[in-house]
Scaffold this motif. Structure first.
Motif, PDB file in Angstrom:
ATOM      1  N   GLN A 109       0.848  -1.175   0.000  1.00 41.59           N
ATOM      2  CA  GLN A 109       0.000   0.000   0.000  1.00 41.59           C
ATOM      3  C   GLN A 109       0.891   1.234   0.000  1.00 41.59           C
ATOM      4  O   GLN A 109       1.904   1.288   0.695  1.00 41.59           O
ATOM      5  CB  GLN A 109      -0.905   0.011   1.237  1.00 41.59           C
ATOM      6  CG  GLN A 109      -1.921  -1.120   1.248  1.00 41.59           C
ATOM      7  CD  GLN A 109      -2.856  -1.069   2.423  1.00 41.59           C
ATOM      8  OE1 GLN A 109      -2.976  -0.052   3.107  1.00 41.59           O
ATOM      9  NE2 GLN A 109      -3.564  -2.163   2.674  1.00 41.59           N
ATOM     10  N   TYR A 110       0.487   2.206  -0.782  1.00 45.73           N
ATOM     11  CA  TYR A 110       1.199   3.488  -0.840  1.00 45.73           C
ATOM     12  C   TYR A 110       0.317   4.548  -0.202  1.00 45.73           C
ATOM     13  O   TYR A 110      -0.873   4.629  -0.483  1.00 45.73           O
ATOM     14  CB  TYR A 110       1.533   3.843  -2.290  1.00 45.73           C
ATOM     15  CG  TYR A 110       2.507   2.870  -2.903  1.00 45.73           C
ATOM     16  CD1 TYR A 110       2.062   1.829  -3.696  1.00 45.73           C
ATOM     17  CD2 TYR A 110       3.864   2.979  -2.653  1.00 45.73           C
ATOM     18  CE1 TYR A 110       2.955   0.911  -4.245  1.00 45.73           C
ATOM     19  CE2 TYR A 110       4.768   2.071  -3.205  1.00 45.73           C
ATOM     20  CZ  TYR A 110       4.298   1.038  -3.983  1.00 45.73           C
ATOM     21  OH  TYR A 110       5.191   0.133  -4.507  1.00 45.73           O
ATOM     22  N   PHE A 111       0.968   5.354   0.630  1.00 47.18           N
ATOM     23  CA  PHE A 111       0.218   6.288   1.461  1.00 47.18           C
ATOM     24  C   PHE A 111       0.310   7.720   0.956  1.00 47.18           C
ATOM     25  O   PHE A 111       1.329   8.140   0.389  1.00 47.18           O
ATOM     26  CB  PHE A 111       0.749   6.238   2.895  1.00 47.18           C
ATOM     27  CG  PHE A 111       0.309   5.016   3.644  1.00 47.18           C
ATOM     28  CD1 PHE A 111       0.956   3.802   3.463  1.00 47.18           C
ATOM     29  CD2 PHE A 111      -0.770   5.080   4.510  1.00 47.18           C
ATOM     30  CE1 PHE A 111       0.541   2.663   4.137  1.00 47.18           C
ATOM     31  CE2 PHE A 111      -1.187   3.937   5.193  1.00 47.18           C
ATOM     32  CZ  PHE A 111      -0.536   2.739   5.010  1.00 47.18           C
ATOM     33  N   GLY A 112      -0.755   8.454   1.237  1.00 45.48           N
ATOM     34  CA  GLY A 112      -0.752   9.883   0.980  1.00 45.48           C
ATOM     35  C   GLY A 112      -0.065  10.634   2.108  1.00 45.48           C
ATOM     36  O   GLY A 112       0.391  10.034   3.079  1.00 45.48           O
TER      37      GLY A 112
END
Lengths: 112, 112
Positions: free
Chosen positions: A101-104
């Motif tokens: 998962q890539y986060f803001g």
């Protein structure tokens, strides 16, 4: 931040008011997530989406609702904000549930 | 369910030394593991991941080791630099759900 933006980045609101946080992605990833991060609790999942109009509850969903009308946007709404919802909120995206998962950058919300 | 813990809340190392950050998980059905780095005021940043069919994976200056027998995961950072100072946490996925469970985090402090 992997083509993820969050708005607003900071917000102060009063107890009882509605609040909507927005997550926007340019990666066309199918999965989107909303987390909150609090001292002593780490990251906890609020809601997630596995496609347009497809959402499900996470660990701490009470008091929150979400909507996803387009692939790129995932909205988190606090219908009536409470002081216990003061937190930092992160949006994340992924291509699938068992992929990274890539986060803001996060939204700092203060409810007074 | 899944619970994820970390062995130390704070780790202080000398610049140039190797760092080892540990994580324990509870669910033997866990099949995917991720390490994240979070700098102050920013969102978590993906570092490295590993699947349950492997016991070691290497990246640039980082190595993740997985011991499924004792349900333990570690992140090794070689030649630690001041820029490595951050909070590190692991995330664990099990194939029963569509979510990751995050550990509480270890703060890595690098002394010059």
């Amino acid at each position: 931040d992997a083509g993820i933006t969050q708005s607003p980045r900071h917000k102060v609101t009063e107890t009882g008011t509605p609040v909507t946080l927005r997550c926007h992605q340019t990666e066309n990833h199918r999965y989107m997530y909303w987390y909150r991060q609090d001292p002593g609790h780490g990251l906890r999942l609020i809601h997630y989406s596995y496609g347009v109009k497809d959402t499900d509850k996470g660990e701490v969903s009470d008091g929150y609702s979400v909507s996803r009308s387009k692939t790129e946007d995932f909205l988190l709404t606090l219908e009536s904000a409470t002081s216990s919802q003061t937190s930092v909120y992160f949006c994340a995206i992924s291509t699938g549930p068992s992929y990274e998962q890539y986060f803001g950058p996060g939204t700092r919300l203060t409810v007074t | 369910g899944e619970s994820v813990g970390l062995h130390l809340p704070t780790l202080s190392v000398q610049e140039g030394d190797n760092s080892i950050i540990n994580c324990a998980y509870s669910n033997s059905a866990s099949d995917y593991f991720i390490w994240y780095k979070q700098e102050s005021g920013k969102g978590p940043q993906f570092i490295i991941d590993i699947r349950s069919n492997m016991d070691k994976r290497q990246g640039q200056r980082v190595t993740v080791l997985l011991n499924k027998t004792v349900k333990h995961l570690s992140l090794q950072i070689a030649a630690t630099q001041p820029g490595d100072s951050a909070v590190y946490f692991c995330a664990v996925h099990n194939n029963a759900g569509n979510m990751l469970t995050f550990g509480g985090g270890t703060r890595l402090m690098v002394k010059p």
